[in-house]
Every structure is written in structure tokens, then in C-alpha cells.
Design an enzyme around this catalytic site. Structure first.
Site, PDB file in Angstrom:
ATOM      1  N   ASN A  93       0.804  -1.252  -0.107  1.00 30.06           N
ATOM      2  CA  ASN A  93       0.120   0.078  -0.177  1.00 30.06           C
ATOM      3  C   ASN A  93       1.002   1.172  -0.079  1.00 30.06           C
ATOM      4  O   ASN A  93       2.147   1.090   0.196  1.00 30.06           O
ATOM      5  CB  ASN A  93      -0.982  -0.153   1.264  1.00 30.06           C
ATOM      6  CG  ASN A  93      -2.390   0.613   0.820  1.00 30.06           C
ATOM      7  OD1 ASN A  93      -2.297   1.496   0.280  1.00 30.06           O
ATOM      8  ND2 ASN A  93      -3.233   0.228   1.444  1.00 30.06           N
ATOM      9  N   HIS A 113      22.896   1.402  13.060  1.00 35.45           N
ATOM     10  CA  HIS A 113      24.138   1.815  13.673  1.00 35.45           C
ATOM     11  C   HIS A 113      24.186   1.165  15.232  1.00 35.45           C
ATOM     12  O   HIS A 113      23.185   0.806  15.744  1.00 35.45           O
ATOM     13  CB  HIS A 113      24.318   3.187  14.043  1.00 35.45           C
ATOM     14  CG  HIS A 113      24.199   4.067  12.697  1.00 35.45           C
ATOM     15  ND1 HIS A 113      25.484   4.223  11.822  1.00 35.45           N
ATOM     16  CD2 HIS A 113      23.392   4.552  12.075  1.00 35.45           C
ATOM     17  CE1 HIS A 113      25.088   4.892  10.751  1.00 35.45           C
ATOM     18  NE2 HIS A 113      23.810   5.225  10.952  1.00 35.45           N
TER      19      HIS A 113
END
Length: 180
Positions: free
Chosen positions: A81, A111
Site C-alpha cells: 500500500n 548503527h
């Protein structure tokens, strides 16, 4: 070095990835302003983004965002969608008949938590979504997660752990896990 580190920031591999991100950002910005009924234009841009044609029975409603594109694997009869984001550098696979609600985010790269390593490394892992999974609006799927066949991820859920087949997962509660 922990096994979840994908690459050192500022390495040649990182520079190559960063160049790809710039190219794909330009392509997705063009995709997202096309008229809705411009099927040929969407197909051409998606083929450039993904590095291959979109499978014929995949439905993808823009706006659509990806940072790499080449590591996004969409099986037949996938439905995506509007306003979804796929940060796919470590790889995202959506199995047959997966349905993705609006504003869902898939993140394969981040990270390390360690402050000394945050600016040195990218970490993460691939996301694998098995067949016939439904992912509700606004869900976030985090690096390294596998979602089993026939599972349902509720709207707004934050999925940080594997989801067993034929289960419903809900919630987005953040909890303190450690301090430094």
C-alpha cells in the site's frame, strides 16, 4: 568485531552504497510524482530501482521509498500500500501473497548501540517475510527479523524479534534494556 556489523562507514563499499542511495532517491522521487495511471512510467522506474522488472502480479501503490532497491525481493501477488519504506541494503524478501498496509517501514540497516562505534559502522541484518503474511498500517519491522507463514503483524507494531508462523503480534512498547 560483532557479527552484526555490515560495513565500516567511509570504506569503499560504503561510498558505493551511498552513491546507489543517491541514484535510487532520485528515481523514487520521480516515481512518486507520476500520474497514478501511468503504468508504463511506473514499470520503467521500478525496473531501474529494483534492477529487474517488478513481477507482473505485484501491486505497489506510490508513494514508495527505498534506499537501495537491488536487495528488495518481491514474490508474486505481493501487495504494498501507499507510503511504505524499504531500507533494503541488508536484504528484504517478501514471500507470495504478502500484504503490506500503508506507512509500513522495513529497516535492515542501522548503527551499533555502543557510542564509540555508532559513527564507524553500519549494522543490521536481512528481513525475511514468509508467504501469506499480513502487515498492518504503520508497523515497523527491524533488522534481522523473520516473520513466519500466515502471521499477522498488527497496525503500529514494532517487530524486533522473529514472529512464529500463524501468530498475531501487537504492540510498540519501548522498555529500558540497559544503561551506560
Amino acid at each position: 568485531m560483532p557479527s552484526d556489523h555490515l560495513m565500516r562507514i567511509h570504506s569503499p563499499e560504503f561510498r558505493t552504497m551511498a552513491e546507489r542511495v543517491l541514484r535510487v532517491t532520485e528515481l523514487t522521487s520521480r516515481l512518486n510524482v507520476l500520474p497514478f495511471d501511468d503504468e508504463a512510467g511506473k514499470a520503467e522506474l521500478l525496473a531501474r530501482i529494483l534492477g529487474r522488472p517488478l513481477p507482473s502480479k505485484v501491486t505497489l501503490y506510490p508513494p514508495f521509498y527505498t534506499d537501495h532497491g537491488l536487495r528488495l525481493d518481491l514474490a508474486e501477488r505481493v501487495f504494498i500500500n501507499q507510503n511504505c519504506t524499504f531500507l533494503d541494503y541488508a536484504g528484504i524478501r517478501l514471500g507470495e501473497r504478502v500484504m503490506v498496509g500503508p506507512k509500513v517501514t522495513f529497516i535492515t540497516v542501522g548503527h551499533p548501540v555502543d557510542p564509540g562505534q555508532r559513527r564507524e559502522w553500519l549494522s543490521g541484518g536481512p528481513i525475511d517475510v514468509a508467504e501469506n503474511v499480513w502487515i498492518g498500517a504503520g508497523a515497523t519491522i527491524l533488522p534481522g527479523v523473520s516473520i513466519g507463514r500466515d502471521a499477522v503483524v498488527a497496525a503500529g507494531a514494532v517487530v524486533a524479534d522473529d514472529v512464529p508462523p500463524a501468530t498475531l503480534v501487537t504492540g510498540g512498547k519501548a522498555t529500558v534494556n540497559r544503561q551506560w
